[in-house]
Design a protein around this motif. Structure first.
Motif, PDB file in Angstrom:
ATOM      1  N   ARG A 240      -6.062 -11.133  -6.603  1.00  0.00           N
ATOM      2  CA  ARG A 240      -6.491 -10.313  -5.464  1.00  0.00           C
ATOM      3  C   ARG A 240      -5.763  -8.976  -5.514  1.00  0.00           C
ATOM      4  NH1 ARG A 240      -7.010 -12.480   0.806  1.00  0.00           N
ATOM      5  NH2 ARG A 240      -8.688 -11.045   1.392  1.00  0.00           N
ATOM      6  N   THR A 241      -6.386  -7.954  -4.937  1.00  0.00           N
ATOM      7  CA  THR A 241      -5.800  -6.609  -4.926  1.00  0.00           C
ATOM      8  C   THR A 241      -5.866  -6.030  -3.513  1.00  0.00           C
ATOM      9  OG1 THR A 241      -6.429  -6.213  -7.222  1.00  0.00           O
ATOM     10  CG2 THR A 241      -5.917  -4.287  -5.902  1.00  0.00           C
ATOM     11  N   PHE A 242      -4.721  -5.459  -3.071  1.00  0.00           N
ATOM     12  CA  PHE A 242      -4.663  -4.754  -1.782  1.00  0.00           C
ATOM     13  C   PHE A 242      -4.218  -3.322  -2.024  1.00  0.00           C
ATOM     14  CE2 PHE A 242      -3.704  -8.973   0.473  1.00  0.00           C
ATOM     15  CZ  PHE A 242      -5.022  -9.120   0.865  1.00  0.00           C
ATOM     16  N   GLU A 243      -4.676  -2.432  -1.135  1.00  0.00           N
ATOM     17  CA  GLU A 243      -4.200  -1.052  -1.158  1.00  0.00           C
ATOM     18  C   GLU A 243      -3.079  -0.941  -0.130  1.00  0.00           C
ATOM     19  OE1 GLU A 243      -6.687   2.901  -1.930  1.00  0.00           O
ATOM     20  OE2 GLU A 243      -6.742   2.289   0.180  1.00  0.00           O
ATOM     21  N   ARG A 263      -1.207   6.111  -1.565  1.00  0.00           N
ATOM     22  CA  ARG A 263      -1.333   4.653  -1.518  1.00  0.00           C
ATOM     23  C   ARG A 263      -1.399   4.110  -2.943  1.00  0.00           C
ATOM     24  NH1 ARG A 263      -3.106   3.632   3.832  1.00  0.00           N
ATOM     25  NH2 ARG A 263      -3.841   1.530   3.375  1.00  0.00           N
ATOM     26  N   ASN A 265      -2.296   0.440  -5.434  1.00  0.00           N
ATOM     27  CA  ASN A 265      -2.932  -0.881  -5.489  1.00  0.00           C
ATOM     28  C   ASN A 265      -1.904  -1.929  -5.919  1.00  0.00           C
ATOM     29  OD1 ASN A 265      -5.535  -0.089  -4.744  1.00  0.00           O
ATOM     30  ND2 ASN A 265      -5.974   0.586  -6.833  1.00  0.00           N
ATOM     31  N   THR A 267      -1.791  -5.712  -7.186  1.00  0.00           N
ATOM     32  CA  THR A 267      -2.595  -6.824  -7.700  1.00  0.00           C
ATOM     33  C   THR A 267      -1.680  -8.023  -7.921  1.00  0.00           C
ATOM     34  OG1 THR A 267      -4.090  -5.262  -8.776  1.00  0.00           O
ATOM     35  CG2 THR A 267      -4.182  -7.547  -9.517  1.00  0.00           C
ATOM     36  N   PRO A 280      -2.971  -7.303   3.823  1.00  0.00           N
ATOM     37  CA  PRO A 280      -2.264  -6.141   3.258  1.00  0.00           C
ATOM     38  C   PRO A 280      -0.931  -5.843   3.948  1.00  0.00           C
ATOM     39  CG  PRO A 280      -4.593  -5.663   3.499  1.00  0.00           C
ATOM     40  CD  PRO A 280      -4.361  -6.981   4.163  1.00  0.00           C
ATOM     41  N   SER A 317      -0.114  -0.343  -9.198  1.00  0.00           N
ATOM     42  CA  SER A 317      -0.837   0.680  -9.951  1.00  0.00           C
ATOM     43  C   SER A 317      -1.234   1.822  -8.995  1.00  0.00           C
ATOM     44  CB  SER A 317      -2.087   0.086 -10.596  1.00  0.00           C
ATOM     45  OG  SER A 317      -2.801   1.082 -11.290  1.00  0.00           O
TER      46      SER A 317
END
Length: 331
Positions: A240-243, A263, A265, A267, A280, A317
């Motif tokens: 899963r990925t959050f900003e 911001r 990312n 992961t 998040p 990232s």
């Protein structure tokens, strides 16, 4: 085509040869040979004092854990016997089991050598009642032992664990039992901090597994048990990925800072069970002004300062961002 031509050329000759071959004479000869063998076998069975030599594997049982043998134990016994032909033939055809030597039972009362009548009785258990023993080697077996020191050691894994795609090791591998007893000289035991397993690779595990693994041999040291089970908890994971916004602490009141981008990312891998529970706001990327304000290249490395304990292998990232300081305007 060339092979077919050769076969076609020789085929008439081969047919002619086999059609004129004296099969009746050959069959008669085979019949008399079989008959002769049967007569020989009957004579052999009736013959007395036929000799035979056999190798019998030795199996040592009930060995105390805290002792070591002073002399190497022979792995097998050579025995020479005599009996009538029928019994010798039966011995030849018979599958020989290992001769069990119960060390604790034999050494009771201080006896340290297996020999004489006690030894012969054990050998006779592998033979027929009427079989005569002509000789055997070794003539005696030394069961003398020396007492060993002991030390309890934790089991340490040496190897690699890989899982199939979408699965990860959920927690540290454990052992059953977690500790083993090591027996040896005090000098040998002082060098050991753990009982290291043999180097083992477990590949493409798809589910929680309990597998056998041996303790690595160490010269002059005996481990009990010499094999343990490794318990490897495996769970299915998803990515899963959050900003996440980039924040800063210890900023002077007169300054503002802008990050490019503002911001990043994040992961990570997470179990299906915890997937919906994570938001998040559980993550933070917090930078300390005192640590990066003097960076001449105008860039700062990002670091994840807060995350749930259930996530695995989090990555940021981009790994670094540019920053720019601005003076606050007075109002």
């Amino acid at each position: 085509m060339e092979v077919r031509a050769i076969i076609k050329k020789w085929q008439p000759g081969m047919k002619a040869f086999f059609s004129t071959f004296p099969w009746k004479n050959v069959l008669a000869l085979l019949f008399f040979l079989v008959l002769a063998f049967i007569f020989w076998l009957m004579l052999f069975f009736q013959k007395e004092n036929v000799e035979g030599t056999y190798r019998i594997p030795l199996k040592y049982t009930n060995i105390p854990d805290d002792v070591v043998f002073d002399n190497p134990l022979p792995p097998f016994l050579e025995v020479s016997v005599a009996d009538n032909g029928a019994q010798i033939f039966r011995l030849d055809m018979r599958k020989r089991d290992s001769l069990e030597i119960n060390v604790t039972e034999i050494t009771e009362g201080g006896n340290k050598v297996l020999q004489g009548n006690q030894y012969e009785q054990l050998i006779r258990s592998q033979l027929f009642p009427g079989t005569n023993i002509r000789g055997y080697y070794p003539m005696s077996i030394s069961l003398a032992t020396s007492k060993l020191q002991r030390k309890e050691l934790p089991v340490v894994f040496d190897g690699e664990i890989t899982t199939s795609r979408a699965n990860l090791v959920a927690d540290s591998a454990t052992f059953i039992p977690e500790v083993v007893m090591a027996y040896g000289s005090q000098q040998s035991l002082d060098k050991l901090k753990g009982a290291v397993t043999e180097y083992t690779v477990f590949k493409n595990l798809k589910a929680t597994s309990q597998l056998p693994i041996r303790i690595n041999n160490v010269g002059g040291v005996k481990f009990v048990p010499s094999q343990v089970d490794i318990y490897i908890p495996i769970q299915e994971y998803t990515e899963r990925t959050f900003e996440v916004p980039i924040t800063v602490t210890h900023m002077p009141a007169r300054l503002d800072v802008k990050f490019f981008p503002s911001r990043a990312n994040v992961t990570f891998s997470v179990t299906l069970e915890a997937y919906r529970k994570i938001v998040p706001e559980d993550f933070s990327i917090e930078l300390d002004y005192r640590k990066f304000h003097s960076n001449e290249d105008g860039r700062v490395e990002l670091e994840l300062t807060d995350r749930p304990s259930s996530v695995i292998n989090p990555r940021i990232s981009p790994a670094s961002v540019e920053f720019l300081f601005e003076s606050k305007t007075e109002r």
